[in-house]
Design an enzyme around this catalytic site. Structure first.
Site, short mmCIF file in Angstrom:
data_model
loop_
_atom_site.label_atom_id
_atom_site.label_comp_id
_atom_site.label_asym_id
_atom_site.label_seq_id
_atom_site.Cartn_x
_atom_site.Cartn_y
_atom_site.Cartn_z
N THR A 122 0.87 -1.09 -0.03
CA THR A 122 0.00 0.04 -0.10
C THR A 122 0.92 1.25 -0.01
OG1 THR A 122 -1.64 1.32 1.46
CG2 THR A 122 0.09 -0.21 2.54
N ASP A 123 0.17 2.22 -0.26
CA ASP A 123 0.91 3.60 -0.39
C ASP A 123 1.10 4.05 1.03
OD1 ASP A 123 -1.65 4.52 0.10
OD2 ASP A 123 -1.79 6.27 -1.15
N GLU A 124 0.57 3.68 1.94
CA GLU A 124 0.51 4.06 3.14
C GLU A 124 1.86 3.68 3.79
OE1 GLU A 124 -2.80 3.86 6.02
OE2 GLU A 124 -4.31 4.07 4.58
P1 NAD Z 1 -10.62 -6.09 2.86
O1 NAD Z 1 -10.46 -5.92 4.48
O2 NAD Z 1 -11.80 -5.69 2.16
O3 NAD Z 1 -10.26 -7.75 2.70
C1 NAD Z 1 -9.25 -8.35 3.45
C2 NAD Z 1 -9.66 -9.91 3.27
O4 NAD Z 1 -8.68 -10.59 3.87
C3 NAD Z 1 -11.06 -10.25 3.82
O5 NAD Z 1 -11.82 -11.28 2.74
C4 NAD Z 1 -10.63 -11.22 5.11
O6 NAD Z 1 -11.51 -12.05 5.41
C5 NAD Z 1 -9.32 -11.63 4.65
N1 NAD Z 1 -8.40 -11.91 5.79
C6 NAD Z 1 -8.02 -11.09 7.00
N2 NAD Z 1 -7.38 -11.67 7.74
C7 NAD Z 1 -7.08 -12.93 7.23
C8 NAD Z 1 -6.27 -13.98 7.48
N3 NAD Z 1 -5.60 -14.10 8.89
N4 NAD Z 1 -6.06 -15.07 6.87
C9 NAD Z 1 -6.74 -15.40 5.86
N5 NAD Z 1 -7.62 -14.30 5.37
C10 NAD Z 1 -7.84 -13.14 6.20
O7 NAD Z 1 -9.28 -5.48 2.31
P2 NAD Z 1 -8.98 -4.79 0.75
O8 NAD Z 1 -9.39 -3.42 0.70
O9 NAD Z 1 -9.67 -5.85 -0.20
O10 NAD Z 1 -7.39 -4.93 0.61
C11 NAD Z 1 -6.77 -5.95 0.16
C12 NAD Z 1 -5.14 -5.93 0.32
O11 NAD Z 1 -4.91 -4.89 -0.51
C13 NAD Z 1 -4.68 -5.60 1.57
O12 NAD Z 1 -3.31 -6.16 1.50
C14 NAD Z 1 -4.61 -4.09 1.83
O13 NAD Z 1 -3.58 -3.82 2.64
C15 NAD Z 1 -4.42 -3.85 0.46
N6 NAD Z 1 -4.62 -2.34 -0.38
C16 NAD Z 1 -5.88 -1.90 0.08
C17 NAD Z 1 -6.33 -0.68 -0.67
C18 NAD Z 1 -7.50 0.04 -0.38
O14 NAD Z 1 -7.87 1.08 -0.75
N7 NAD Z 1 -8.48 -0.86 0.02
C19 NAD Z 1 -5.37 0.24 -1.24
C20 NAD Z 1 -3.66 -0.32 -1.48
C21 NAD Z 1 -3.62 -1.54 -0.93
O1 DAU Z 2 -4.03 4.40 0.83
C1 DAU Z 2 -4.36 3.01 0.80
C2 DAU Z 2 -5.21 2.74 1.90
O2 DAU Z 2 -6.66 3.11 1.74
C3 DAU Z 2 -5.26 1.08 2.16
O3 DAU Z 2 -3.88 0.76 2.47
C4 DAU Z 2 -6.14 0.90 3.18
O4 DAU Z 2 -6.47 -0.53 3.41
C5 DAU Z 2 -7.68 1.65 3.09
O5 DAU Z 2 -8.37 1.29 4.17
C6 DAU Z 2 -7.45 2.93 2.65
O6 DAU Z 2 -6.94 3.65 3.96
P1 DAU Z 2 -7.64 5.11 4.65
O7 DAU Z 2 -7.42 5.26 5.84
O8 DAU Z 2 -6.88 6.16 3.55
O9 DAU Z 2 -9.22 4.89 4.07
P2 DAU Z 2 -10.51 5.35 4.77
O10 DAU Z 2 -11.65 4.92 4.07
O11 DAU Z 2 -10.43 4.70 6.23
O12 DAU Z 2 -10.44 6.76 4.90
C7 DAU Z 2 -10.32 7.60 3.95
C8 DAU Z 2 -9.94 9.07 4.46
O13 DAU Z 2 -11.24 9.68 5.09
C9 DAU Z 2 -9.37 9.25 5.59
O14 DAU Z 2 -8.56 10.65 5.42
C10 DAU Z 2 -9.92 9.32 6.70
C11 DAU Z 2 -11.15 9.64 6.44
N1 DAU Z 2 -12.70 9.39 7.05
C12 DAU Z 2 -12.71 7.99 7.15
C13 DAU Z 2 -13.81 7.54 7.71
C14 DAU Z 2 -14.25 6.10 7.73
C15 DAU Z 2 -13.46 10.30 7.64
O15 DAU Z 2 -13.25 11.37 7.67
N2 DAU Z 2 -14.59 9.98 8.07
C16 DAU Z 2 -14.73 8.58 8.24
O16 DAU Z 2 -15.64 8.05 9.03
#
Ligand code: NAD
Ligand code: DAU
Length: 333
Positions: A122-124
């Site tokens: 992730t970018d984080e």
């Molecule tokens: P999500 O939370 O929607 O899904 C995560 C999945 O992993 C779920 O199906 C959960 O059941 C499974 N899981 C959790 N713990 C587990 C374990 N111990 N063993 C097996 N399965 C397990 O997450 P997402 O948003 O789909 O993210 C997927 C991947 O992409 C993550 O690695 C996250 O860090 C990365 N990522 C997410 C974002 C984003 O914006 N959502 C951006 C960049 C990278």
């Molecule tokens: O940047 C990639 C990441 O993006 C992934 O690695 C993470 O898995 C994914 O959850 C996401 O992280 P963020 O923390 O950026 O996403 P989130 O949707 O939780 O929040 C997006 C922005 O909105 C952040 O600045 C926090 C803000 N926010 C979020 C929630 C849930 C609010 O202001 N109010 C809220 O209730």
């Protein structure tokens, strides 16, 4: 070719499985997923029912489950993770177990079998940027801010150590904020679609001027496919949506699609809140010819339409432990 996709009952992984079924129908797909609060087997339908995708329910931190899941596979795409920053602030142990120990378990098992792995990072991991800083490149310092991003950085570092020490073929993608269908409705966009549609207050952390680089999940997964097929062993690829928006702009956008004015409720900020993310995608564009294709207006309209048609799914989530999470995260704000 048989691919193991971990975490594919969640948001990005399930969308990846749907994309691969459409675009690579000859590949065998197996999923390893623990089905936590964020994982739903229904996200993989109709492919489970018709037998075109196999689901093994298990933990990536459990060596036996991982050995069984890797049987007969040619490559692993590792997405399984605890993924929500807010939850990592409420309690970080599950993040260390799944994201660090789980990734290590998978790396060890894949190394023994000489299997390549694509790690979805992730970018984080880079921490955050000031308003005028250039976007993150792959060589930027790793400086995570939250327990979530620190655990992802741990996974990312472990993968890079396996490349250098053991010569393992791991390719790492670091992507920005995804949006699109099947995202669990506690992340910003699906949470706020529900709130705005029902005329409920939208909890905005701090001043709402934090910036995220939004990418549609379909674009992200096209990049993952490019890395599976053409990525170079040991390389890191940054990718983003070329779409930097403040959180307030995101809420305005959702409001415009729904034809409703968001009711903003400014609440206590997220501790350690990253201010801005932005990704430099020059490397993946030059090497793999990938660039995001879907524009924000179309992607958001499609996403809002999808959520508006999912009331039964959303209703089943809104009951039970989801309410406990809302109370824990928002109750004291
Ligand atoms: P999500 O939370 O929607 O899904 C995560 C999945 O992993 C779920 O199906 C959960 O059941 C499974 N899981 C959790 N713990 C587990 C374990 N111990 N063993 C097996 N399965 C397990 O997450 P997402 O948003 O789909 O993210 C997927 C991947 O992409 C993550 O690695 C996250 O860090 C990365 N990522 C997410 C974002 C984003 O914006 N959502 C951006 C960049 C990278
Ligand atoms: O940047 C990639 C990441 O993006 C992934 O690695 C993470 O898995 C994914 O959850 C996401 O992280 P963020 O923390 O950026 O996403 P989130 O949707 O939780 O929040 C997006 C922005 O909105 C952040 O600045 C926090 C803000 N926010 C979020 C929630 C849930 C609010 O202001 N109010 C809220 O209730």
């Amino acid at each position: 070719m048989r691919i193991l996709v971990t975490g594919a009952a969640g948001f990005i992984g399930s969308n990846l499985v749907h994309l691969l079924r459409r675009q690579r129908p000859n590949w065998d797909l197996r999923v390893l997923d623990l089905l936590t609060y964020a994982g739903h087997a229904a996200n993989l339908e109709p492919h489970l029912a018709d037998g075109s995708v196999e689901l093994q329910v298990g933990d990536v931190a459990d060596p036996e489950a991982v050995e069984k899941a890797l049987e007969g596979c040619d490559l692993v795409v590792h997405l399984a993770a605890e993924s929500h920053v807010d939850r990592s602030i409420l309690g970080s142990a599950a993040f260390v177990r799944t994201n660090v120990v789980g990734t290590h378990t998978l790396l060890e098992a894949a190394r023994r079998r000489d299997l390549p792995m694509v790690l979805v990072s992730t970018d984080e991991v880079y921490g955050d940027l000031g308003p005028n800083d250039p976007a993150f490149t792959e060589t930027h310092n790793i400086q995570p801010s939250s327990p979530y991003s620190a655990s992802k950085a741990g996974a990312d570092h472990l993968a890079q150590s396996f490349v250098r020490t053991f010569g393992m073929d791991v390719r790492i993608t670091r992507c920005s904020n995804n949006y699109g269908p099947r995202q669990f409705p506690e992340k910003l966009i699906p949470l706020m679609i529900g709130r705005i549609a029902r005329g409920q207050p939208c909890p905005v952390y701090g001043d709402g001027q934090q910036i995220r680089d939004w990418i549609h999940v379909e674009d992200h997964n096209e990049a993952v496919l490019a890395v599976i097929e053409r990525g170079r062993a040991g390389e890191v690829y940054n990718l983003g949506g070329e779409c930097e928006l403040t959180n307030l702009q995101v809420l305005e956008g959702i409001g415009e699609v729904l034809g409703e004015k968001p009711l903003l409720e400014f609440v206590k900020d997220r501790p350690g809140h990253d201010r801005r993310y932005a990704m430099n995608g020059a490397k993946i564009a030059a090497e793999l010819g990938w660039r995001p294709r879907l524009n924000w207006a179309d992607g958001l309209a499609q996403t809002v339409a999808w959520y508006r048609q999912q009331e039964p799914w959303l209703e089943s989530i809104r009951s039970g432990s989801y309410q406990d999470y809302l109370q824990a995260n928002y109750g004291a704000r």
